[in-house]
Design an enzyme around this catalytic site. Structure first.
Site, PDB file in Angstrom:
ATOM      1  N   MET A  33       0.837  -1.196   0.000  1.00 31.02           N
ATOM      2  CA  MET A  33       0.000   0.000   0.000  1.00 31.02           C
ATOM      3  C   MET A  33       0.877   1.254   0.000  1.00 31.02           C
ATOM      4  O   MET A  33       0.431   2.336   0.394  1.00 31.02           O
ATOM      5  CB  MET A  33      -0.949  -0.003   1.199  1.00 31.02           C
ATOM      6  CG  MET A  33      -2.013  -1.077   1.100  1.00 31.02           C
ATOM      7  SD  MET A  33      -3.527  -0.712   2.022  1.00 31.02           S
ATOM      8  CE  MET A  33      -2.892  -0.542   3.679  1.00 31.02           C
ATOM      9  N   ALA A  35       4.226   3.783   0.921  1.00 29.89           N
ATOM     10  CA  ALA A  35       5.005   4.174   2.097  1.00 29.89           C
ATOM     11  C   ALA A  35       6.053   3.099   2.386  1.00 29.89           C
ATOM     12  O   ALA A  35       6.177   2.603   3.505  1.00 29.89           O
ATOM     13  CB  ALA A  35       4.105   4.411   3.303  1.00 29.89           C
ATOM     14  N   GLU A  38      12.134  -0.688   4.731  1.00 35.19           N
ATOM     15  CA  GLU A  38      13.073  -1.785   4.566  1.00 35.19           C
ATOM     16  C   GLU A  38      12.378  -3.137   4.551  1.00 35.19           C
ATOM     17  O   GLU A  38      12.846  -4.082   3.911  1.00 35.19           O
ATOM     18  CB  GLU A  38      14.130  -1.746   5.673  1.00 35.19           C
ATOM     19  CG  GLU A  38      15.168  -2.851   5.619  1.00 35.19           C
ATOM     20  CD  GLU A  38      15.944  -2.901   4.297  1.00 35.19           C
ATOM     21  OE1 GLU A  38      16.398  -4.006   3.921  1.00 35.19           O
ATOM     22  OE2 GLU A  38      16.089  -1.845   3.638  1.00 35.19           O
ATOM     23  N   HIS A  40       9.520  -3.776   3.066  1.00 34.13           N
ATOM     24  CA  HIS A  40       9.120  -3.951   1.672  1.00 34.13           C
ATOM     25  C   HIS A  40      10.337  -4.232   0.788  1.00 34.13           C
ATOM     26  O   HIS A  40      10.274  -5.064  -0.130  1.00 34.13           O
ATOM     27  CB  HIS A  40       8.405  -2.699   1.160  1.00 34.13           C
ATOM     28  CG  HIS A  40       7.139  -2.380   1.874  1.00 34.13           C
ATOM     29  ND1 HIS A  40       7.020  -1.296   2.727  1.00 34.13           N
ATOM     30  CD2 HIS A  40       5.928  -3.000   1.883  1.00 34.13           C
ATOM     31  CE1 HIS A  40       5.797  -1.254   3.213  1.00 34.13           C
ATOM     32  NE2 HIS A  40       5.113  -2.279   2.722  1.00 34.13           N
ATOM     33  N   GLN A  67     -10.446  -2.160   2.331  1.00 31.19           N
ATOM     34  CA  GLN A  67     -10.011  -2.803   3.580  1.00 31.19           C
ATOM     35  C   GLN A  67      -9.882  -1.831   4.735  1.00 31.19           C
ATOM     36  O   GLN A  67      -9.368  -2.186   5.797  1.00 31.19           O
ATOM     37  CB  GLN A  67      -8.701  -3.562   3.361  1.00 31.19           C
ATOM     38  CG  GLN A  67      -7.503  -2.738   2.976  1.00 31.19           C
ATOM     39  CD  GLN A  67      -6.383  -3.598   2.422  1.00 31.19           C
ATOM     40  OE1 GLN A  67      -6.457  -4.119   1.314  1.00 31.19           O
ATOM     41  NE2 GLN A  67      -5.323  -3.778   3.210  1.00 31.19           N
ATOM     42  N   GLY A 154       4.614 -10.427   3.538  1.00 28.03           N
ATOM     43  CA  GLY A 154       5.329 -10.437   4.809  1.00 28.03           C
ATOM     44  C   GLY A 154       4.604 -11.237   5.872  1.00 28.03           C
ATOM     45  O   GLY A 154       3.366 -11.223   5.961  1.00 28.03           O
ATOM     46  N   GLN A 160      -3.351 -12.265   7.398  1.00 25.96           N
ATOM     47  CA  GLN A 160      -3.505 -11.933   5.985  1.00 25.96           C
ATOM     48  C   GLN A 160      -2.821 -12.971   5.101  1.00 25.96           C
ATOM     49  O   GLN A 160      -3.401 -13.454   4.126  1.00 25.96           O
ATOM     50  CB  GLN A 160      -2.905 -10.551   5.716  1.00 25.96           C
ATOM     51  CG  GLN A 160      -2.791 -10.199   4.241  1.00 25.96           C
ATOM     52  CD  GLN A 160      -2.187  -8.828   4.026  1.00 25.96           C
ATOM     53  OE1 GLN A 160      -2.854  -7.826   4.193  1.00 25.96           O
ATOM     54  NE2 GLN A 160      -0.898  -8.776   3.659  1.00 25.96           N
ATOM     55  N   LEU A 191       8.813  -3.454  11.522  1.00 21.47           N
ATOM     56  CA  LEU A 191       8.690  -2.366  10.564  1.00 21.47           C
ATOM     57  C   LEU A 191       7.259  -2.274  10.050  1.00 21.47           C
ATOM     58  O   LEU A 191       6.643  -3.277   9.689  1.00 21.47           O
ATOM     59  CB  LEU A 191       9.644  -2.578   9.391  1.00 21.47           C
ATOM     60  CG  LEU A 191      11.119  -2.259   9.667  1.00 21.47           C
ATOM     61  CD1 LEU A 191      11.984  -2.705   8.491  1.00 21.47           C
ATOM     62  CD2 LEU A 191      11.302  -0.766   9.918  1.00 21.47           C
ATOM     63  N   SER A 192       6.740  -1.057  10.027  1.00 24.07           N
ATOM     64  CA  SER A 192       5.389  -0.803   9.553  1.00 24.07           C
ATOM     65  C   SER A 192       5.314   0.630   9.060  1.00 24.07           C
ATOM     66  O   SER A 192       5.960   1.526   9.622  1.00 24.07           O
ATOM     67  CB  SER A 192       4.364  -1.007  10.679  1.00 24.07           C
ATOM     68  OG  SER A 192       3.084  -0.528  10.303  1.00 24.07           O
TER      69      SER A 192
END
Length: 360
Positions: A33, A35, A38, A40, A67, A154, A160, A191-192
């Protein structure tokens, strides 16, 4: 990998790029999505390594409105396309498919959607009704549009990932789904893209999520090691056996057996001990400033995300979700419960003691 790198805004452009640049290797997709961070980048690098230099890696960047529920952060979700393009190219992507909502959902929200089923109503699904239906719907559309041989997701979003795997299996999607381990910052925080919302004080509180998971993991490792050592030394797991071993001079084995016997109690056994270790950290974090507002902590079977019993043996996922300030964060860790409960009974007990005495 060829030098091709394309920003692709439409479905027609995507098909052109795939047809003219996607051969001769395999195609991989990494869905995001935006943004990008690391975590990603790790997904993209893993995809590149998997398909090799002749493969084609597509990254999708789309903030999916389906979502997000009422009151969630759709409008303020970070959108950083220029930075995303730079990261994706550096990590090894060939193309970034960044469509508009109208491009993905021409004519408005789709009337026909994928339903996540019972697994989609648990944990995250219970906290965010409809979230997984919207997620699966867009994943299904993007799988059709990109036509990959393999897709990477991930493990931080464990539920998910499990649902996507189930959808691909149940609906016969011709794609391999691969999970990539969670990437963490040096202090342990997963990480988010939402981490950027946290103030310094909120970030300190948020670290309780990973601390709780690591405390549970360490507790399980200690219990499993204790059990393995006790069994290897012939230690056994009832008070009578402990006393017999002590009488034979096997002090270390007796101590191990006593600890294992204690660990067999309902409040100290493997799954129960894991839950308790995590709960201790999370309970303390509820009194921090700012506090951690726990949504759930659950120890679940990865096949269906139902809670595991205290007698459970096998793979499990310890998952947690909480709010710190206005930011909702999730995290999880995979665990494996390996040792079996000992069979109790006077005959086997006497036999074990006799065998220990014979070897002393």
């Amino acid at each position: 990998m060829s030098g091709t790198f394309e920003l692709v805004p439409t479905r027609e452009d995507l098909q052109y790029v795939l047809e003219h640049f996607g051969a001769p290797g395999r195609t991989a997709v990494v869905m995001t999505m935006g943004a990008l961070h690391e975590g990603h980048a790790t997904l993209i690098r893993t995809a590149r390594e998997h398909v090799g230099p002749k493969g084609f890696v597509v990254v999708t960047v789309f903030v999916n409105p389906l979502q997000f529920g009422a009151g969630e952060d759709l409008d303020r979700y970070p959108r950083t396309l220029d930075a995303d393009l730079a990261l994706a190219e550096q990590a090894g992507a060939n193309a970034v498919f960044a469509p508009s909502a109208d491009e993905v959902y021409p004519g408005g929200e789709p009337q026909v959607r994928i339903t996540a089923g019972p697994m989609g109503e648990r944990l995250e699904g219970a906290s965010r009704p409809g979230h997984f239906d919207g997620m699966l719907t867009v994943v299904a559309k993007l799988l059709h549009l990109t036509g990959p041989d393999v897709a990477f997701f991930g493990q931080k979003d464990a539920q998910q990932l499990a649902l996507i795997r189930r959808m691909a299996r149940d609906l016969n999607f011709p794609v391999e789904i691969i999970g990539v381990p969670t990437v963490r910052e040096e202090d342990g925080l997963a990480l988010s893209s939402r981490n950027r919302y946290l103030s310094p004080a909120e970030r300190r509180t948020a670290l309780a999520l990973s601390r709780a998971l690591f405390a549970a993991r360490d507790r399980l490792i200690a219990l499993e090691a204790l059990h393995a050592r006790a069994v290897a030394q012939g230690a056994v797991t009832t008070p009578a056996r402990v006393a017999a071993l002590a009488g034979l001079g096997e002090a270390r084995a007796a101590a191990d057996a006593h600890a294992v016997e204690q660990a067999g109690h309902a409040d100290l056994s493997g799954p129960a001990a894991v839950r308790a270790a995590a709960a201790t950290v999370l309970d303390e974090a509820a009194h921090l400033e700012p506090p951690l507002n726990l949504d759930y902590v659950a120890l679940v079977d990865p096949s269906d995300f139902t809670e595991v019993p205290d007698t459970y043996r096998g793979d499990a996922i310890l998952a947690v979700a909480a709010r710190v300030g206005a930011t909702r964060l999730i995290d999880n860790i995979p665990l494996t419960f390996v040792h079996e409960a000992a069979e109790d009974g006077e005959d086997s007990e006497d036999s074990a003691v006799r065998e220990q005495g014979a070897s002393a």
